[in-house]
Write a protein that holds these residues in place. Sequence first.
Motif, PDB file in Angstrom:
ATOM      1  N   THR A  72     -88.965   7.147  -0.288  1.00 44.71           N
ATOM      2  CA  THR A  72     -89.423   5.767  -0.058  1.00 44.71           C
ATOM      3  C   THR A  72     -90.697   5.409  -0.805  1.00 44.71           C
ATOM      4  OG1 THR A  72     -90.799   6.341   1.858  1.00 44.71           O
ATOM      5  CG2 THR A  72     -88.454   5.842   2.275  1.00 44.71           C
ATOM      6  N   ASP A  86     -86.715   1.501   5.149  1.00 45.46           N
ATOM      7  CA  ASP A  86     -85.767   2.092   6.086  1.00 45.46           C
ATOM      8  C   ASP A  86     -85.987   3.610   6.102  1.00 45.46           C
ATOM      9  OD1 ASP A  86     -83.697   2.725   7.758  1.00 45.46           O
ATOM     10  OD2 ASP A  86     -82.162   1.670   6.593  1.00 45.46           O
ATOM     11  N   GLU A  87     -87.100   4.010   6.701  1.00 42.14           N
ATOM     12  CA  GLU A  87     -87.428   5.434   6.751  1.00 42.14           C
ATOM     13  C   GLU A  87     -86.400   6.204   7.567  1.00 42.14           C
ATOM     14  OE1 GLU A  87     -90.895   8.010   8.710  1.00 42.14           O
ATOM     15  OE2 GLU A  87     -91.567   6.984   6.889  1.00 42.14           O
ATOM     16  N   ARG A  89     -83.248   5.795   7.687  1.00 41.12           N
ATOM     17  CA  ARG A  89     -82.119   6.120   6.809  1.00 41.12           C
ATOM     18  C   ARG A  89     -82.492   7.235   5.842  1.00 41.12           C
ATOM     19  NH1 ARG A  89     -79.134   2.275   2.410  1.00 41.12           N
ATOM     20  NH2 ARG A  89     -77.665   3.855   1.698  1.00 41.12           N
ATOM     21  N   GLU A  92     -82.351  10.403   7.815  1.00 41.68           N
ATOM     22  CA  GLU A  92     -80.965  10.770   8.137  1.00 41.68           C
ATOM     23  C   GLU A  92     -80.217  11.268   6.903  1.00 41.68           C
ATOM     24  OE1 GLU A  92     -77.887  11.857  10.309  1.00 41.68           O
ATOM     25  OE2 GLU A  92     -79.824  11.188  11.111  1.00 41.68           O
ATOM     26  N   ASP A  93     -80.396  10.585   5.779  1.00 42.35           N
ATOM     27  CA  ASP A  93     -79.697  11.004   4.556  1.00 42.35           C
ATOM     28  C   ASP A  93     -80.087  12.420   4.147  1.00 42.35           C
ATOM     29  OD1 ASP A  93     -78.374   8.595   4.475  1.00 42.35           O
ATOM     30  OD2 ASP A  93     -79.539   7.770   2.800  1.00 42.35           O
ATOM     31  N   GLU A  96     -78.797  15.173   6.885  1.00 44.08           N
ATOM     32  CA  GLU A  96     -77.366  15.492   6.792  1.00 44.08           C
ATOM     33  C   GLU A  96     -77.086  16.617   5.799  1.00 44.08           C
ATOM     34  OE1 GLU A  96     -75.245  11.914   5.909  1.00 44.08           O
ATOM     35  OE2 GLU A  96     -75.668  11.040   7.867  1.00 44.08           O
ATOM     36  N   ARG A 105     -85.031  16.036  11.768  1.00 48.11           N
ATOM     37  CA  ARG A 105     -84.971  14.781  12.519  1.00 48.11           C
ATOM     38  C   ARG A 105     -85.939  14.815  13.699  1.00 48.11           C
ATOM     39  NH1 ARG A 105     -79.511  15.902  12.438  1.00 48.11           N
ATOM     40  NH2 ARG A 105     -78.359  14.684  10.899  1.00 48.11           N
TER      41      ARG A 105
END
Length: 195
Positions: A72, A86-87, A89, A92-93, A96, A105
């Motif tokens: 970001t 959108d931190e 996201r 999460e990206d 994963e 997380r």
Amino acid sequence: MRNLANFFFEVGMLKRTPRTGFQFLGSGTQSVAEHSFRTAMIGYALAHLDPEADAGRVLQLCLFHDVPEARTGDLNYVAKKYLKVDEARAVEDLAETLPFGDDYRGLIAEFTGRSSREAQIAHDADQLEMILALKEYKDLGNRYADEWYPFSVRRLKTDAARRLAETIWTTDSTRWWFDDDEDWWVEGRKPPEGA
């Protein structure tokens, strides 16, 4: 293994990701990686001042708190008025792809939510790192550092961090290496015994 290799390359981006607030201070540069390293050292020290804190957890929080900025970038306080990143996201990206994605997380959520004693200490370490940088720039003549300092102090949550901030602000940033041994600074060596 490929995902881990990619993660290490991503974390390496933090060495090249500038902290953008210094452009408003008018002097200084720092990467997110440099900031995170000193934040971790401060967090470790603060955790040892608190007998109820888990120093290992504080270290984890400090080391991971700005990892999303590899994706970001760093947003200073002015940019945050106008931009929404959108931190979640970004977290999460990355999560994963990691074998420790749930841990990642959890660290980010804990740090962001300040939901534990360790997260509060990590937040204080984050602010103290900024205070140290401000003091270094103040000692080099940046007159705006004095204006920024009170805002950083107001963000501190623990008594130990507030006491440390006061000490930092009254300590010459060069004193750790430039002592009063004039012979050393003239001769570059210790004087002979008995001299």
